[in-house]
Scaffold this motif. Sequence first.
Motif, mmCIF file in Angstrom:
data_model
loop_
_atom_site.group_PDB
_atom_site.id
_atom_site.type_symbol
_atom_site.label_atom_id
_atom_site.label_comp_id
_atom_site.label_asym_id
_atom_site.label_seq_id
_atom_site.Cartn_x
_atom_site.Cartn_y
_atom_site.Cartn_z
ATOM 1 N N GLU A 182 0.736 -1.282 0.427
ATOM 2 C CA GLU A 182 0.484 0.419 0.306
ATOM 3 C C GLU A 182 0.984 0.987 0.118
ATOM 4 O O GLU A 182 1.456 1.206 1.220
ATOM 5 C CB GLU A 182 -0.837 0.245 1.229
ATOM 6 N N SER A 183 1.144 2.028 -1.140
ATOM 7 C CA SER A 183 1.521 3.092 -0.479
ATOM 8 C C SER A 183 1.177 3.966 0.084
ATOM 9 O O SER A 183 0.161 4.632 -0.032
ATOM 10 C CB SER A 183 1.755 4.066 -2.472
ATOM 11 N N ALA A 184 2.401 4.764 0.329
ATOM 12 C CA ALA A 184 2.134 5.912 1.617
ATOM 13 C C ALA A 184 3.157 6.934 1.372
ATOM 14 O O ALA A 184 3.972 7.114 2.439
ATOM 15 C CB ALA A 184 2.095 5.220 2.791
ATOM 16 N N GLU A 200 1.485 11.391 3.231
ATOM 17 C CA GLU A 200 -0.235 11.218 2.711
ATOM 18 C C GLU A 200 -0.700 9.529 3.692
ATOM 19 O O GLU A 200 0.674 8.937 4.178
ATOM 20 C CB GLU A 200 0.253 10.578 1.104
ATOM 21 N N ARG A 201 -1.918 9.801 4.164
ATOM 22 C CA ARG A 201 -2.124 8.426 5.325
ATOM 23 C C ARG A 201 -2.864 7.265 3.930
ATOM 24 O O ARG A 201 -2.377 7.349 2.771
ATOM 25 C CB ARG A 201 -3.578 8.837 5.332
ATOM 26 N N GLY A 202 -1.989 6.270 4.530
ATOM 27 C CA GLY A 202 -2.034 4.730 3.605
ATOM 28 C C GLY A 202 -2.401 4.076 4.473
ATOM 29 O O GLY A 202 -2.411 4.118 6.474
ATOM 30 N N GLU A 203 -3.387 3.230 3.841
ATOM 31 C CA GLU A 203 -3.877 2.273 5.095
ATOM 32 C C GLU A 203 -4.404 0.366 3.913
ATOM 33 O O GLU A 203 -4.638 0.287 3.408
ATOM 34 C CB GLU A 203 -5.484 2.719 4.993
ATOM 35 N N ALA A 206 -2.606 1.542 9.316
ATOM 36 C CA ALA A 206 -3.426 2.755 9.465
ATOM 37 C C ALA A 206 -2.151 3.317 9.094
ATOM 38 O O ALA A 206 -1.525 3.585 10.295
ATOM 39 C CB ALA A 206 -4.397 2.740 8.956
ATOM 40 N N THR A 249 0.540 7.641 8.834
ATOM 41 C CA THR A 249 1.078 8.904 8.410
ATOM 42 C C THR A 249 2.579 8.860 8.534
ATOM 43 O O THR A 249 2.653 8.865 9.563
ATOM 44 C CB THR A 249 0.279 9.930 8.258
ATOM 45 N N LEU A 285 2.401 -1.109 4.404
ATOM 46 C CA LEU A 285 2.392 0.317 3.892
ATOM 47 C C LEU A 285 3.862 0.279 3.683
ATOM 48 O O LEU A 285 5.059 0.338 4.424
ATOM 49 C CB LEU A 285 2.289 1.271 5.103
ATOM 50 N N THR A 308 6.665 3.235 2.013
ATOM 51 C CA THR A 308 6.773 5.398 2.274
ATOM 52 C C THR A 308 8.296 5.327 0.838
ATOM 53 O O THR A 308 9.488 5.138 1.683
ATOM 54 C CB THR A 308 7.394 5.882 3.233
#
Length: 189
Positions: free
Chosen positions: A38-40, A44-47, A52, A54, A164, A166
């Motif tokens: 999951e790209s975060a 930006e918030r990722g979930e 979940a 940031t 997640l 980043t």
Amino acid sequence: MSMRRWASAGGLALLLAASGAIAATTPTRDQWEMPFRESAPVGERGEGRNIAGTVHSARLADAVRDDTWQSGVGSLWLVVDAGMESVSDVGVLAHATVVVGERTFSASERPHADTMRRAGLEPGIATRGVLVFELPADILGDPDAAAAELQLALDLDTRLDSVLVTPIDLTALERSPVDVIVDRRWGRG
């Protein structure tokens, strides 16, 4: 050669071609078990399914310290400020790594401060703090340093689970001589 033999030879050739195509496109076991990335991006918030949060910022330091401990010289420290929470059940931030090319670095347990490493996470209530990663002093010379990835997950075994991710350009981060790290705070994202 009779028509029947030609048909059999053609059928065999078609069967071999089809089996070759299936073998070439069938995922390997590792591909079947890959995590759900999951790209975060920073800020930006990722979930994912169970996690979940940031990543608020990332910075470099030649040394890190808290109230009772200070790192030595010779390394480079990546300090990541993040607010994380579980999605449905209480969990622990068990997987916190930085990947630079083929090398993987786990969040350090050396600081005495209560960092986000192995932090207990509650559903819907963010916990905010830092993760610190001790990196080799020459890491910024690695061509892959501009495309590093922070990976965060609730389970050490990330197969078939949410991670997640980043992206972090280590070569573009601010760098300070010493970064002071503080304990994590519950209820702030």
